[in-house]
Every structure is written in structure tokens, then in C-alpha cells.
Design a protein around this motif. Structure first.
Motif, mmCIF file in Angstrom:
data_model
loop_
_atom_site.group_PDB
_atom_site.id
_atom_site.type_symbol
_atom_site.label_atom_id
_atom_site.label_comp_id
_atom_site.label_asym_id
_atom_site.label_seq_id
_atom_site.Cartn_x
_atom_site.Cartn_y
_atom_site.Cartn_z
ATOM 1 N N UNK A 1 28.305 -127.311 65.448
ATOM 2 C CA UNK A 1 27.399 -128.245 65.600
ATOM 3 C C UNK A 1 26.229 -127.749 66.800
ATOM 4 N N UNK A 2 25.179 -127.437 65.784
ATOM 5 C CA UNK A 2 23.923 -127.122 66.308
ATOM 6 C C UNK A 2 23.769 -125.640 66.142
ATOM 7 N N UNK A 3 22.425 -125.117 65.676
ATOM 8 C CA UNK A 3 22.088 -124.069 65.131
ATOM 9 C C UNK A 3 21.080 -123.278 66.005
ATOM 10 N N UNK A 4 21.124 -123.453 67.167
ATOM 11 C CA UNK A 4 20.147 -122.836 68.376
ATOM 12 C C UNK A 4 20.957 -121.598 68.854
ATOM 13 N N UNK B 1 25.681 -127.460 61.065
ATOM 14 C CA UNK B 1 24.967 -128.810 61.174
ATOM 15 C C UNK B 1 24.077 -128.720 62.046
ATOM 16 N N UNK B 2 22.829 -129.114 61.929
ATOM 17 C CA UNK B 2 21.620 -129.127 62.687
ATOM 18 C C UNK B 2 20.457 -129.881 62.105
ATOM 19 N N UNK B 3 19.785 -130.497 63.055
ATOM 20 C CA UNK B 3 18.830 -131.245 62.797
ATOM 21 C C UNK B 3 17.258 -130.761 62.858
ATOM 22 N N UNK C 1 23.518 -135.319 63.985
ATOM 23 C CA UNK C 1 25.078 -135.952 64.060
ATOM 24 C C UNK C 1 25.520 -136.987 64.752
ATOM 25 N N UNK C 2 26.242 -137.915 63.739
ATOM 26 C CA UNK C 2 26.497 -139.271 64.349
ATOM 27 C C UNK C 2 28.084 -139.420 64.234
ATOM 28 N N UNK C 3 28.447 -140.372 64.533
ATOM 29 C CA UNK C 3 30.078 -140.554 64.362
ATOM 30 C C UNK C 3 30.152 -140.872 62.963
ATOM 31 N N UNK D 1 32.911 -137.467 58.127
ATOM 32 C CA UNK D 1 32.717 -136.627 56.959
ATOM 33 C C UNK D 1 32.974 -135.180 57.344
ATOM 34 N N UNK D 2 32.265 -134.616 58.173
ATOM 35 C CA UNK D 2 32.102 -133.109 58.510
ATOM 36 C C UNK D 2 33.399 -132.778 58.908
#
Length: 338
Positions: free
Chosen positions: A30-33, A54-56, A105-107, A112-113
Motif C-alpha cells: 500500500x503506497x508506491x513512494x 496500490x497507489x493514488x 485505499x478505502x475500506x 477487494x485487494x
């Protein structure tokens, strides 16, 4: 291909059996930094069977100093981080299935993920998402590895459902002063140090070496040469709403999430954090003053990051002027206000 992983197989705690296990595992990042790209590269080079990222956000020039998978071309074309990471990782190891998810990323998304995932690695930059990760991991019984960095300081902790305290249990022990990389900066060496701890724990879990797991909350300040390792086992709470005997998973509930609302006709988004406790505006202003000109009184503070203007009230509510894109406003909120 034995030769690719030969040195890892020669390491007896992993060996051939551990390598075969890695090939069957699915890791969710979770996060691609900074933390995400470094952890992802290690997992892919190690031969994990599937990696989901997963990253926004998209790649910016300021990312290149520490986010190791990205190039100047990615920044120039504002490529989504998950997409740029997937492309680079596939060139490193074509045997690994890479799944890129461009999303907030939400609940709902986490439900799903999480399907088919063996391990979650936290590489996000805001506490809202970490608590969603924590409750999702507890609900579905999936281990996860917490990581956080800012300035020269970093933290890491491994959460094993039904065995260790969860992040909710430890909230009073983890510093949450609102500093972010965009307000306090960050140097690359602390990234690599925390990634080393996260990825080592990941390899232990994925290869079945649970007895070697670190049972401590570790922290480092690589600039001031300080470090600590706290045994937190006794902090597990039977009454914890996330991991206790009668869990309710509060951070998967709508009321515990950050809310956004577009203000009609004002080119402004209002953001209301999940917790409404009174904010110390003087303290917030002091942190922000290092990177912005801040005005404040006893009721609110304001500052500009062109082309946007932010107004924060004592209850934590924030107005982001200059956009009517709620998702973008939320990203800006976490970037500057933590």
C-alpha cells in the motif's frame, strides 16, 4: 531459475523450501513512494510470486531523490506511480506477476485487494490508511508490516493477527505529530534503513520463519544516532476494538474516515478528519512555517501552497481553496497536514 536465486537459496534459513514458498506468495504493497518502491524491488528480486502495488498518486520531480524505481521521464510525463513501478519491476524480474492499482485505499477497496494476499507491507504516508490496513488485516487474519519515515527518523513494527498487539493497541506509543515529508523533508538513508527492517520481516513471514520475527517496535534517527527497540507484547488489549475479544473494526466504518465535501460555487473542498479533538494551531503553524508563510489567530490558521490556499480550524476541519476535486484536495491535505 536456480541461478537467479542461488545466493538466497544458499542462505540456510530460506533454502530451497523457502524459495519455493516465496514463489507461491502474494504481497500487497500500500503506497508506491519511498518505502513502497524499495520494498517492491526487494520482493520482486527475491522471487515473490505476485506483488500488488496500490497507489493514488503520480510521479513528481521531488520523488526522484528517494523513490528508486522512477526516472526523469516518469516525472516529466506525470506517470501514475503504480504504473511506472510495474513497468520497472517487470524489467527486473519477468517471472513475478505485478498488479498495478491506481486508487485511493478505502475500506471498500481493501476488502477487494486483500483477497488471496499473504502479507501487507505498509508504505503509505497517512494514518487514516494505516488504520484501515490494520483493521482489514485483523478482520481477514493477514499479517502486515508497519513503516513510517520523516526527516531522518523512522519506525517499523510487525503485526501478526491473534498473536501481537495491533496498531490500534499501540497508538499511544507511536509519535503522531503531523509532520510529513513535505513539511519536514526526508533523507534517503532512513528510507533504506526502515525498508531493510520491513523487507527482512517480510521474508521471514513468507518463508515460514516466524520464530525469527522481531517482536518489538523499533525506531531510528539516523542523523542524531539514536535508536530504540520497545518490547510491546504486554500492550495487547483484550478490549481493543480492532484486535480484542469482541472486535468491531472501527476504522472500516464510515464515521471513522476522513470526509470530503465540495463547497458549491466556491472552488473549495472541505475536509473533516475522523477525530474532532481540538487542534493546537500554534504547534501546527510552527511546523508549517518552515515551508510556508502562515497566518493564524485563536480560531484558525491559513497558508498558501500555490495555487492552493488552506484554512484550518480548531476542530481540525480544513478548507482547500483552488480546487473542486475532492480526491486531489484529500491528497494535498495529507501531504501538508499529515
Amino acid at each position: 531459475m536456480d541461478v537467479r536465486y542461488s545466493r538466497q537459496i544458499l542462505f540456510s534459513p530460506i533454502g530451497r523450501e523457502g524459495q519455493d514458498r516465496l514463489k507461491e506468495k502474494h504481497v500487497l504493497l500500500i503506497g508506491a513512494g519511498a518505502l513502497g518502491t524499495s520494498n517492491a524491488e526487494i520482493m520482486v528480486r527475491a522471487g515473490v510470486g505476485k506483488v500488488t502495488i496500490a497507489d493514488r498518486d503520480y510521479v513528481e520531480w521531488s520523488n526522484l531523490q528517494r523513490q528508486q524505481l522512477y526516472t526523469e521521464e516518469d516525472a516529466a510525463h506525470e506517470i501514475p506511480k503504480a504504473v511506472a513501478a510495474k513497468k520497472r519491476l517487470e524489467s527486473i524480474n519477468g517471472e513475478v506477476a505485478i498488479n498495478a492499482e491506481i486508487l485511493d485505499v478505502t475500506p471498500v477497496e481493501m476488502a477487494r485487494l486483500i483477497d488471496g494476499v499473504d502479507l501487507i507491507i505498509d508504505a503509505t504516508d497517512n494514518f487514516d490508511i494505516r488504520m484501515i490496513i490494520n483493521d482489514t488485516a485483523q478482520k481477514y487474519g493477514v499479517p502486515w508490516i508497519y513503516g513510517a519515515i520523516v526527516g531522518s527518523y523512522g519506525l517499523s513494527y510487525t503485526v501478526i493477527p491473534e498473536e501481537t498487539p495491533c496498531l490500534h493497541c499501540l497508538m499511544k506509543r507511536i509519535p503522531m505529530d503531523g509532520a510529513t515529508c513535505d513539511t519536514a523533508g526526508v533523507i534517503s538513508p532512513i528510507v533504506q534503513l526502515i525498508v531493510a527492517h520491513q523487507s527482512a520481516e517480510a521474508l521471514k513471514i513468507l518463508t515460514g520463519n516466524h520464530g525469527a520475527l522481531r517482536k518489538q517496535l523499533i525506531s531510528y534517527d539516523i542523523w542524531s544516532n539514536q535508536q530504540s527497540a520497545i518490547d510491546v507484547g504486554a500492550l495487547k488489549e483484550d478490549s481493543c476494538p480492532s484486535c480484542g475479544q469482541a472486535p468491531t473494526y472501527p476504522f472500516l466504518d464510515y464515521e471513522s474516515q476522513t470526509k470530503t465535501a465540495v463547497l458549491c460555487g466556491r472552488d473549495t473542498v472541505q475536509i473533516r478528519p475522523a477525530s474532532r479533538e481540538k487542534r493546537d494551531l500554534q504547534k501546527v503553524a510552527s511546523k508549517l512555517s518552515q515551508t510556508a508563510e502562515v497566518r493564524h489567530n485563536e480560531f484558525l490558521l491559513s497558508f498558501k501552497k500555490d495555487p492552493y490556499r488552506f484554512v484550518m480550524f480548531q476542530d481540525g476541519r480544513v478548507l482547500v481553496h483552488g480546487t473542486n476535486d475532492a480526491q486531489h484536495a484529500k491528497t494535498l491535505y495529507h501531504r501538508y497536514l499529515g
